[in-house]
Design an enzyme around this catalytic site. Sequence first.
Site, PDB file in Angstrom:
ATOM      1  N   LYS A   1      -8.624   1.813 -25.270  1.00  0.00           N
ATOM      2  CA  LYS A   1      -9.738   1.073 -25.032  1.00  0.00           C
ATOM      3  C   LYS A   1      -9.924  -0.307 -25.169  1.00  0.00           C
ATOM      4  O   LYS A   1      -9.198  -0.968 -25.399  1.00  0.00           O
ATOM      5  CB  LYS A   1     -10.944   2.084 -25.932  1.00  0.00           C
ATOM      6  CG  LYS A   1     -10.796   3.418 -25.777  1.00  0.00           C
ATOM      7  CD  LYS A   1     -11.217   3.966 -24.719  1.00  0.00           C
ATOM      8  CE  LYS A   1     -11.032   5.637 -24.506  1.00  0.00           C
ATOM      9  NZ  LYS A   1     -11.358   6.346 -23.260  1.00  0.00           N
TER      10      LYS A   1
ATOM     11  N   SER B   1      -9.760   6.350 -17.631  1.00  0.00           N
ATOM     12  CA  SER B   1     -10.751   5.711 -18.468  1.00  0.00           C
ATOM     13  C   SER B   1     -10.706   4.436 -18.433  1.00  0.00           C
ATOM     14  O   SER B   1     -11.796   3.593 -18.730  1.00  0.00           O
ATOM     15  CB  SER B   1     -10.835   6.301 -19.985  1.00  0.00           C
ATOM     16  OG  SER B   1      -9.734   5.887 -20.696  1.00  0.00           O
TER      17      SER B   1
END
Length: 198
Positions: A107, A60
């Site tokens: 993230k 990701s």
Amino acid sequence: MSYSLSNNESERTESPSEGPVSSNPLRELLGWMKWFAFALALVVLMHQFVFHLSTVKGESMQPTLEEGEWLFINKTFRYAGPPPKRGDVVVIQEPPGSESMHPFLVKRVVAVAGDEVHIRGGKLYVNGSEAQEAYTDSSIEDGRFEPYTVAEGHLFVMGDNRHRYASYDSRTFGAIPLTRVIGRAEWIVWPPQKWRSL
């Protein structure tokens, strides 16, 4: 004929000969155990409140991070210093009720408290302006995201991988509270050839 020793001679002849001092194995073992316990407590405290190393899992955060890389996570912002800002890479606790198999996610912060986030035409807009994201290698392929204002004490996070279904992030679970931020990822420390700051 009588003969008497001087004080100095008396001291020399009456003092016992000095032999090697015998060591006590039990005392030495206890000493080593104390040092080990102290070192272990220090490591635990450092890991809990100062920093730790974390391994990247998944795709990701590509192209910024690759699976298997080790990150240096700075945790001190929770006690001193400013909170994460736009552009920072953070490690967060996975939101409650999520179906992912990993308890922590890495993230990027794209918006902070008070910011309005909007995605259209494959691009991210923050407070009406297109975000400059040199760390991505594609447009956002997951469609639109209607204007969303980040609440006080929260962050809006996304993965750098903007291909379709590549990142599980705030577009799905919303902004995250600062209390769920474990720390700021500041360095790639392994493998050695990829050592660099984030």
